[in-house]
Design an enzyme around this catalytic site. Sequence first.
Site, PDB file in Angstrom:
ATOM      1  CE  LYS A 254      -4.060  -1.964   2.488  1.00 16.13           C
ATOM      2  NZ  LYS A 254      -5.054  -1.893   1.484  1.00 16.13           N
TER       3      LYS A 254
ATOM      4  NE  ARG B 244     -10.151 -10.542  -1.908  1.00 16.14           N
ATOM      5  CZ  ARG B 244     -10.576  -9.628  -2.794  1.00 16.14           C
ATOM      6  NH1 ARG B 244     -10.928 -10.144  -4.036  1.00 16.14           N
ATOM      7  NH2 ARG B 244     -10.772  -8.499  -2.485  1.00 16.14           N
TER       8      ARG B 244
HETATM    9  N1  BES Z   1      -7.881  -4.152   4.257  1.00 19.81           N
HETATM   10  C1  BES Z   1      -8.066  -3.829   3.041  1.00 19.81           C
HETATM   11  C2  BES Z   1      -9.474  -3.152   2.757  1.00 19.81           C
HETATM   12  C3  BES Z   1      -9.533  -1.707   3.557  1.00 19.81           C
HETATM   13  C4  BES Z   1      -9.689  -0.360   2.960  1.00 19.81           C
HETATM   14  C5  BES Z   1     -10.274  -1.672   4.763  1.00 19.81           C
HETATM   15  C6  BES Z   1      -9.608   0.496   3.600  1.00 19.81           C
HETATM   16  C7  BES Z   1     -10.422  -0.677   5.430  1.00 19.81           C
HETATM   17  C8  BES Z   1     -10.021   0.585   4.692  1.00 19.81           C
HETATM   18  C9  BES Z   1      -8.154  -5.013   2.154  1.00 19.81           C
HETATM   19  O1  BES Z   1      -7.324  -5.996   2.347  1.00 19.81           O
HETATM   20  C10 BES Z   1      -7.613  -4.670   0.879  1.00 19.81           C
HETATM   21  O2  BES Z   1      -6.272  -4.006   0.486  1.00 19.81           O
HETATM   22  N2  BES Z   1      -8.453  -4.694  -0.288  1.00 19.81           N
HETATM   23  C11 BES Z   1      -8.081  -4.176  -1.570  1.00 19.81           C
HETATM   24  C12 BES Z   1      -8.425  -5.289  -2.498  1.00 19.81           C
HETATM   25  C13 BES Z   1      -7.863  -5.118  -4.056  1.00 19.81           C
HETATM   26  C14 BES Z   1      -6.434  -5.273  -4.001  1.00 19.81           C
HETATM   27  C15 BES Z   1      -8.675  -6.152  -4.802  1.00 19.81           C
HETATM   28  C16 BES Z   1      -8.875  -3.141  -2.005  1.00 19.81           C
HETATM   29  O3  BES Z   1     -10.047  -2.905  -1.418  1.00 19.81           O
HETATM   30  O4  BES Z   1      -8.436  -2.013  -2.602  1.00 19.81           O
HETATM   31 ZN    ZN Z   2      -5.263  -5.691   1.750  1.00 19.73          ZN
END
Ligand code: BES
Ligand code: ZN
Length: 484
Positions: A256, A330
């Site tokens: 990230k 997931r």
């Molecule tokens: N933990 C994050 C999702 C999240 C984002 C939670 C903001 C709380 C606040 C999750 O693991 C993630 O990073 N999801 C990605 C998925 C993508 C790579 C398909 C996302 O939502 O960007």
């Molecule tokens: Zn993530």
Amino acid sequence: MSKNSNKINQDDNLILLTSDVNNIDLNYLTKEEVKYASQVIKESKKETVVFDRLGRLVFVQIIKDEKEDYKRMEKCRKAGDILAGKLNDLKAKSVVVVDVDGKGQETLAVVEGMALGSYQFLKYKSDKKEKENSLLSVGTISKVLKDEQIDRMNIITDSVIRCRDLVNEPVSHLSATDLSNVFQKLGEEAGIKVEVLNKNKIEALKMGGLLAVNQGSVDPPTFTIMEWKPEKPVNKKPVILVGKGVVFDTGGLNLKTGNYLDGMKCDMAGAATMASAIYAIARLGLPIHVIGLMPATDNRMDAKSIAPGDVITMHDGSTVEVLNTDAEGRLILADALSYAKKYKPELVFTAATLTGGASRAIGKYGIVAMEKSATKDMGLLKESGNIVYERIAEFPFWDEYGELIKSDVADINNIGGIDAGMITAGKFLAHFTDYPFIHLDIAGPAYIDKKDSYRTAGGTGYGVRLLVEFLEKKINLSLSKTRS
Ligand code: BES
Ligand code: ZN
Ligand code: ZN
């Protein structure tokens, strides 16, 4: 923190709750004060008037009518939060809420808003004694409220607070092992059976999703099983609550960037919600068999981390092509969902801060939800969501979304492309289920930057009140069926 009584001391601070100032007993306010309050309310359109009687505070709080009951209840919680704020500003230690009109539910909602709105996370402040809120006790005087109702509210708000404490805890002080230790303590306190599976056991169970996400970590993963099985449960097959326990999500090799890392200590909110809900259920002694499954790890970048394109084998034997290491939630949930099959559950929920997309779609104002073979329960959940004001926004779960996670290399992909990300994430989870299933994506409301009324900044404990309300409704339905 709240107790019902019919006694009142001359020096108690008071909140007089009513829809009409003229309903207030003249033991509480003089005729002149009633007149003054109604004038202020009429002219300034204020809903709160305060009298300061040489340091003794008397608030008149008007609860206006709303067409829908649940909206009025939310107004009450919000009023409770504002009142608690004022009392704390004025360094009041205690207050008694007087239910002038005999409306128990509204009184409870005000007290609930006070309790939740006064929450503070001061653990790491050296000057916490000075910063601590002054208000320690809230009493009620009501002809209609029963002690059980107050006890219930206290247990539920306490459980929400436990959840917030966990979500607010940074990863420096909360590894997967620490998290499972807290779950164990919650279990001991409430009489819940808790088993924590360690890395060896997780390996023996071939939980390939959880192990893959954990590959980049210096800390081992854990898998916590909490079981509340009362003597005479209304259900033959358990309800299972599965929660995402990513104690910190860096994204892994798909790191990230920028402020996307901010707040990622909240990524175990799903696990905290499920554990706190079971804790509440046990303390309330609800006659329903419930099992919690909480897989936990951090998601880090390291030479050993999984790489995009890696293929992993999950607990149920399916293969997954990991195209994005940031879609880790997931992977760990999938193993818990296939593990859940052995219980032959009546219904399984997941709660997870799963996708940024869920948050972008509806913000912090509710939960994105999907269901498979659980339409009736989804209806009941929506009703419960309105009552506790943790509302449900149901998203479509059409078969076509399942097509989007097909992989050329393995059985499925862990991402589904740019569109409908919160739904393809749900479809990924559903792949591992063979029972009625409801998925709750709490990425929007679980953790907020600024206080939003009684939802304080940081972890909100969203989902705890919802699940308790839902399970109570389910119990009542099944008891009324056996009676008729
Ligand atoms: N933990 C994050 C999702 C999240 C984002 C939670 C903001 C709380 C606040 C999750 O693991 C993630 O990073 N999801 C990605 C998925 C993508 C790579 C398909 C996302 O939502 O960007
Ligand atoms: Zn993530
Ligand atoms: Zn995550």
